[in-house]
Design an enzyme around this catalytic site. Structure first.
Site, PDB file in Angstrom:
ATOM      1  N   GLU A  74      30.037  49.304  14.879  1.00 27.66           N
ATOM      2  CA  GLU A  74      28.131  49.857  15.262  1.00 27.66           C
ATOM      3  C   GLU A  74      28.542  50.708  16.744  1.00 27.66           C
ATOM      4  OE1 GLU A  74      25.729  47.790  14.970  1.00 27.66           O
ATOM      5  OE2 GLU A  74      27.028  45.867  14.360  1.00 27.66           O
TER       6      GLU A  74
ATOM      7  N   HIS B  54      28.486  53.474  13.717  1.00 32.75           N
ATOM      8  CA  HIS B  54      27.349  53.823  12.702  1.00 32.75           C
ATOM      9  C   HIS B  54      26.532  54.309  13.439  1.00 32.75           C
ATOM     10  CE1 HIS B  54      27.728  49.332  11.425  1.00 32.75           C
ATOM     11  NE2 HIS B  54      28.681  50.647  10.728  1.00 32.75           N
TER      12      HIS B  54
ATOM     13  N   TYR C 149      24.584  58.449  12.720  1.00 31.65           N
ATOM     14  CA  TYR C 149      23.186  58.544  13.091  1.00 31.65           C
ATOM     15  C   TYR C 149      23.221  59.867  13.757  1.00 31.65           C
ATOM     16  CZ  TYR C 149      22.251  53.828  11.713  1.00 31.65           C
ATOM     17  OH  TYR C 149      22.444  52.514  10.456  1.00 31.65           O
TER      18      TYR C 149
END
Length: 298
Positions: free
Chosen positions: A79, A82, A86
């Site tokens: 996570e 991730h 971005y």
């Protein structure tokens, strides 16, 4: 009488004005696309950060099985990766001032902050099996449903050959989220079966009632004026049903046909890009064979 020359001049002016208006409308459309793309990624960044920093640790604290704890720890690490992914897209596409402006939008957008507050309210109050189950439900909804208002637009663009490199990153992230939703859903189902029938009914009602209203409001906030709002809400309901299935429950929302471009982008099957090395973008189970005595002969 109007001369032919005057008519030609007027016609030329009309054509020039029409071209100007078309260019202006095209510019406005491009600016709207950029603004929408920035905002959906910003929302995803916030949610992945909360999931990595708060969600996964809250479940790990009450998980006794060390193997499961290790798997959850790995998911938490993903996570964070991730969220960093971005950020990499932001740093490629935006200036520092634009990034600061975007994060200011994150902090002040009521529906996005409401979503974060709903998630954190559960994660920060995980102290027994009942609250652990609800944290798992929250996590499954996040991984299988709440991320998808943000995934819709990048998948739509990538499916048309636009923002393909960023779309590939989103596709890889989506693959991970799909696995996370299924795994934590299985853990939640196991825990759910340990409760009596009255508690099961109470918990099931809670599972069906959270998040959707605010998620629709959030979707309207960022997609209104783009022509995608109803499609995204339908897409949300489709994924909410998938989240409920991951929890072992029946589908709840009526769903019409999903945009085929976006639906195709949801595929998490491994794709082979390199014919010679057969390297792809998915997880594959390792193939092995037993060692033999002959393997040690030089």
């Amino acid at each position: 009488w109007v001369s032919v020359k005057e008519i030609n001049v007027e016609l030329r002016d009309v054509i020039a004005y029409s071209l100007y208006m078309l260019q202006a409308l095209e510019l406005i459309s491009i600016l709207k696309e950029k603004e929408l793309y920035k905002k959906v990624l910003a929302g995803l960044t916030l949610l992945d950060t909360k999931q990595g920093n708060n969600g996964v640790p809250s479940m790990m604290n009450l998980t006794e099985n060390l193997q499961r704890k290790a798997v959850l720890s790995f998911m938490g690490t993903m996570e964070e990766i991730h969220a960093k992914s971005y950020s990499s897209i932001f740093m490629t596409l935006l200036s520092n001032d634009q990034i600061d402006e975007l994060f200011n939008w994150i902090e002040n957008e009521p529906t996005l902050q409401r979503k974060a507050d709903l998630i954190l309210a559960q994660y920060e109050n995980t102290n027994d099996n009942e609250s652990l189950y609800l944290s798992m439900v929250t996590s499954v909804f996040l991984e299988s449903f709440l991320f998808y208002s943000g995934f819709f637009y990048p998948l739509y663009l990538a499916g048309q050959g636009k923002m393909v490199a960023s779309g590939e990153i989103i596709s890889l992230i989506l693959r991970d989220e799909s696995l996370h939703g299924k795994y934590i859903g299985l853990l939640a189902q196991e825990l759910f079966n340990s409760f009596d029938k009255y508690k099961k009914s109470e918990l099931k009602n809670k599972a069906y009632s959270i998040f959707m209203e605010n998620e629709i409001n959030y979707t309207k906030t960022i997609y209104d004026g783009t022509g995608f709002t109803n499609e995204v809400i339908n897409f949300l309901k489709y994924n909410a049903n998938r989240a409920l299935e991951n929890l072992g429950f029946e589908s709840y929302y009526e769903v019409s046909d999903i945009n085929p471009i976006v639906l195709n982008g949801l595929s998490t099957e491994t794709k082979s890009h390199d014919f010679f090395s057969t390297k792809g973008n998915g997880y594959q189970k390792g193939i092995y064979e037993e060692l033999e005595d002959e393997d040690f002969i030089v």
